[in-house]
Design a protein around this motif. Structure first.
Motif, PDB file in Angstrom:
ATOM      1  N   THR A  63      73.895  -3.424 -29.287  1.00  0.00           N
ATOM      2  CA  THR A  63      72.984  -3.419 -28.145  1.00  0.00           C
ATOM      3  C   THR A  63      72.115  -2.179 -28.239  1.00  0.00           C
ATOM      4  O   THR A  63      72.544  -1.143 -28.741  1.00  0.00           O
ATOM      5  N   THR A  64      70.894  -2.322 -27.768  1.00  0.00           N
ATOM      6  CA  THR A  64      69.976  -1.189 -27.750  1.00  0.00           C
ATOM      7  C   THR A  64      69.512  -0.954 -26.324  1.00  0.00           C
ATOM      8  O   THR A  64      69.332  -1.904 -25.562  1.00  0.00           O
ATOM      9  N   LYS A  65      69.331   0.315 -26.005  1.00  0.00           N
ATOM     10  CA  LYS A  65      68.863   0.678 -24.668  1.00  0.00           C
ATOM     11  C   LYS A  65      67.907   1.852 -24.806  1.00  0.00           C
ATOM     12  O   LYS A  65      68.265   2.887 -25.374  1.00  0.00           O
ATOM     13  N   VAL A  66      66.696   1.684 -24.301  1.00  0.00           N
ATOM     14  CA  VAL A  66      65.726   2.773 -24.328  1.00  0.00           C
ATOM     15  C   VAL A  66      66.075   3.737 -23.196  1.00  0.00           C
ATOM     16  O   VAL A  66      66.125   3.350 -22.029  1.00  0.00           O
ATOM     17  N   LEU A  67      66.344   4.982 -23.558  1.00  0.00           N
ATOM     18  CA  LEU A  67      66.705   5.987 -22.570  1.00  0.00           C
ATOM     19  C   LEU A  67      65.498   6.780 -22.090  1.00  0.00           C
ATOM     20  O   LEU A  67      65.473   7.253 -20.954  1.00  0.00           O
ATOM     21  N   LEU A  68      64.502   6.924 -22.968  1.00  0.00           N
ATOM     22  CA  LEU A  68      63.318   7.710 -22.640  1.00  0.00           C
ATOM     23  C   LEU A  68      62.157   7.196 -23.478  1.00  0.00           C
ATOM     24  O   LEU A  68      62.290   7.040 -24.685  1.00  0.00           O
ATOM     25  N   GLY A  69      61.040   6.909 -22.839  1.00  0.00           N
ATOM     26  CA  GLY A  69      59.868   6.434 -23.561  1.00  0.00           C
ATOM     27  C   GLY A  69      59.547   4.995 -23.220  1.00  0.00           C
ATOM     28  O   GLY A  69      60.106   4.413 -22.289  1.00  0.00           O
ATOM     29  N   LYS A  70      58.639   4.412 -24.003  1.00  0.00           N
ATOM     30  CA  LYS A  70      58.207   3.038 -23.760  1.00  0.00           C
ATOM     31  C   LYS A  70      59.272   2.047 -24.194  1.00  0.00           C
ATOM     32  O   LYS A  70      59.726   2.069 -25.326  1.00  0.00           O
ATOM     33  N   ASP A  71      59.624   1.158 -23.273  1.00  0.00           N
ATOM     34  CA  ASP A  71      60.615   0.130 -23.558  1.00  0.00           C
ATOM     35  C   ASP A  71      59.883  -1.143 -23.973  1.00  0.00           C
ATOM     36  O   ASP A  71      59.540  -1.978 -23.150  1.00  0.00           O
ATOM     37  N   GLU A  72      59.640  -1.259 -25.287  1.00  0.00           N
ATOM     38  CA  GLU A  72      58.916  -2.399 -25.837  1.00  0.00           C
ATOM     39  C   GLU A  72      59.833  -3.175 -26.777  1.00  0.00           C
ATOM     40  O   GLU A  72      60.719  -2.592 -27.409  1.00  0.00           O
ATOM     41  N   PRO A  73      59.634  -4.485 -26.909  1.00  0.00           N
ATOM     42  CA  PRO A  73      60.493  -5.287 -27.798  1.00  0.00           C
ATOM     43  C   PRO A  73      60.524  -4.766 -29.238  1.00  0.00           C
ATOM     44  O   PRO A  73      61.588  -4.751 -29.875  1.00  0.00           O
ATOM     45  N   LEU A  74      59.391  -4.307 -29.763  1.00  0.00           N
ATOM     46  CA  LEU A  74      59.346  -3.812 -31.138  1.00  0.00           C
ATOM     47  C   LEU A  74      60.215  -2.569 -31.314  1.00  0.00           C
ATOM     48  O   LEU A  74      60.806  -2.368 -32.372  1.00  0.00           O
ATOM     49  N   THR A  75      60.345  -1.772 -30.286  1.00  0.00           N
ATOM     50  CA  THR A  75      61.198  -0.581 -30.342  1.00  0.00           C
ATOM     51  C   THR A  75      62.647  -0.979 -30.589  1.00  0.00           C
ATOM     52  O   THR A  75      63.341  -0.375 -31.410  1.00  0.00           O
ATOM     53  N   HIS A  76      63.111  -2.015 -29.909  1.00  0.00           N
ATOM     54  CA  HIS A  76      64.487  -2.489 -30.080  1.00  0.00           C
ATOM     55  C   HIS A  76      64.698  -3.057 -31.483  1.00  0.00           C
ATOM     56  O   HIS A  76      65.737  -2.821 -32.105  1.00  0.00           O
ATOM     57  N   VAL A  77      63.718  -3.799 -31.982  1.00  0.00           N
ATOM     58  CA  VAL A  77      63.801  -4.370 -33.327  1.00  0.00           C
ATOM     59  C   VAL A  77      63.878  -3.258 -34.366  1.00  0.00           C
ATOM     60  O   VAL A  77      64.720  -3.291 -35.275  1.00  0.00           O
ATOM     61  N   TYR A  78      63.016  -2.269 -34.237  1.00  0.00           N
ATOM     62  CA  TYR A  78      63.024  -1.149 -35.178  1.00  0.00           C
ATOM     63  C   TYR A  78      64.347  -0.406 -35.132  1.00  0.00           C
ATOM     64  O   TYR A  78      64.926  -0.068 -36.164  1.00  0.00           O
ATOM     65  N   ALA A  79      64.834  -0.132 -33.929  1.00  0.00           N
ATOM     66  CA  ALA A  79      66.086   0.616 -33.792  1.00  0.00           C
ATOM     67  C   ALA A  79      67.232  -0.110 -34.483  1.00  0.00           C
ATOM     68  O   ALA A  79      68.000   0.500 -35.234  1.00  0.00           O
ATOM     69  N   LYS A  80      67.363  -1.402 -34.238  1.00  0.00           N
ATOM     70  CA  LYS A  80      68.454  -2.161 -34.866  1.00  0.00           C
ATOM     71  C   LYS A  80      68.320  -2.190 -36.375  1.00  0.00           C
ATOM     72  O   LYS A  80      69.302  -2.042 -37.103  1.00  0.00           O
ATOM     73  N   ASN A  81      67.100  -2.370 -36.869  1.00  0.00           N
ATOM     74  CA  ASN A  81      66.901  -2.442 -38.319  1.00  0.00           C
ATOM     75  C   ASN A  81      67.080  -1.101 -39.008  1.00  0.00           C
ATOM     76  O   ASN A  81      67.497  -1.053 -40.158  1.00  0.00           O
TER      77      ASN A  81
END
Length: 122
Positions: A63-81
């Motif tokens: 699971t991914t959770k944005v703690l600070l900054g823009k919460d965008e779908p691409l951010t979650h994809v990048y984080a997981k990858n």
């Protein structure tokens, strides 16, 4: 007798598609902190957590959770990858990722992942 530092950290700078990219990996007792930046800032902070509720133990679920900054779908994809392999190799520790990128192409993503691997502290 030499003592080990309490906090281990490694960093590296590479040029990716003409953009200087810095990576800093730091190991804490309960999580790994990875900063990947092309701006010289920490940027968006994303927490990547292994989920023990997965039905198939061979297929990890994160699971991914944005703690600070823009919460965008691409951010979650990048984080997981970019950092799920870090969690797996570190014994399923949480990973806190600081992400500040100019270049968000797929080729750059592969190179960034290699740089993170070269800064292994886990």
């Amino acid at each position: 007798m030499a003592t080990q530092p309490l906090i281990r950290s490694r960093q590296k700078t590479e040029i990716i598609n003409g953009v200087p990219t810095q990576v800093v990996c730091t190991e804490f007792s309960n999580y790994i902190f990875v900063v990947l930046t092309q701006y010289g800032k920490i940027g968006t902070l994303v927490l990547v957590t292994p989920d023990s509720r997965s039905a198939d133990i061979r297929t990890p679920f994160f699971t991914t959770k944005v703690l600070l900054g823009k919460d965008e779908p691409l951010t979650h994809v990048y984080a997981k990858n970019l950092v799920t392999f870090v969690s797996q190799e570190a014994g399923n520790k949480m990973v806190l990722l600081g992400l500040a990128l100019k270049d968000s192409g797929i080729e750059g993503l592969k190179l960034m992942k290699d740089i993170i691997k070269s800064c292994q502290v886990w």
